[in-house]
Write a protein that holds these residues in place. Sequence first.
Motif, PDB file in Angstrom:
ATOM      1  N   TRP A 151      49.882  44.242  36.453  1.00 37.14           N
ATOM      2  CA  TRP A 151      48.919  44.887  35.555  1.00 37.14           C
ATOM      3  C   TRP A 151      47.642  45.123  36.358  1.00 37.14           C
ATOM      4  O   TRP A 151      47.119  44.196  36.983  1.00 37.14           O
TER       5      TRP A 151
ATOM      6  N   ARG B 289      43.722  47.356  36.285  1.00 39.98           N
ATOM      7  CA  ARG B 289      42.759  47.982  35.384  1.00 39.98           C
ATOM      8  C   ARG B 289      41.732  48.767  36.193  1.00 39.98           C
ATOM      9  O   ARG B 289      41.476  48.458  37.358  1.00 39.98           O
TER      10      ARG B 289
ATOM     11  N   VAL C 234      45.000  42.840  38.084  1.00 41.23           N
ATOM     12  CA  VAL C 234      44.633  41.811  37.120  1.00 41.23           C
ATOM     13  C   VAL C 234      45.612  40.650  37.189  1.00 41.23           C
ATOM     14  O   VAL C 234      45.213  39.489  37.240  1.00 41.23           O
TER      15      VAL C 234
ATOM     16  N   ASP D 213      35.728  43.359  30.476  1.00 45.10           N
ATOM     17  CA  ASP D 213      37.161  43.631  30.529  1.00 45.10           C
ATOM     18  C   ASP D 213      37.501  45.047  30.071  1.00 45.10           C
ATOM     19  O   ASP D 213      38.667  45.461  30.143  1.00 45.10           O
TER      20      ASP D 213
ATOM     21  N   TYR E 175      44.070  50.002  31.364  1.00 44.88           N
ATOM     22  CA  TYR E 175      45.000  49.048  31.943  1.00 44.88           C
ATOM     23  C   TYR E 175      46.322  49.749  32.254  1.00 44.88           C
ATOM     24  O   TYR E 175      46.869  50.464  31.405  1.00 44.88           O
TER      25      TYR E 175
END
Length: 119
Positions: A36, A38, A48, A90, A94
């Motif tokens: 993953w 981002r 991530v 955050d 993603y």
Amino acid sequence: QVQLEESGGGSVQAGGSVRLSCAASGRDFSNYRMGWFRQAPGKEREIVASIRWTGTAPDYADSVKGRFTISRGNAKNTVYLQMNSLEPEDTAVYYCAARLKIQGPYDYWGQGTQVTVSA
């Protein structure tokens, strides 16, 4: 044809949780590592978390350790990213990705899903 399809993004308040899903198809991913990534506006894309397709050897960026959990779904060709204690930092698009080799660039990418965390 390999497809990685992300879902589960959305808007959440700081401190909240979101679970992202990545549905993988078109190939035997048994020997792949899934990741993953981002990318926030104006910033470089960053990894991530990643995990072997077997569900072992998870790895996390320091910024998400203790808050995010990557896992493999048992019944489906799906990889999850459980994100808890979300922070405005955050906020990003993603992406799910798959890599065959032990190291090096990822071979396949999804289209991405937006996660927005408000203060």
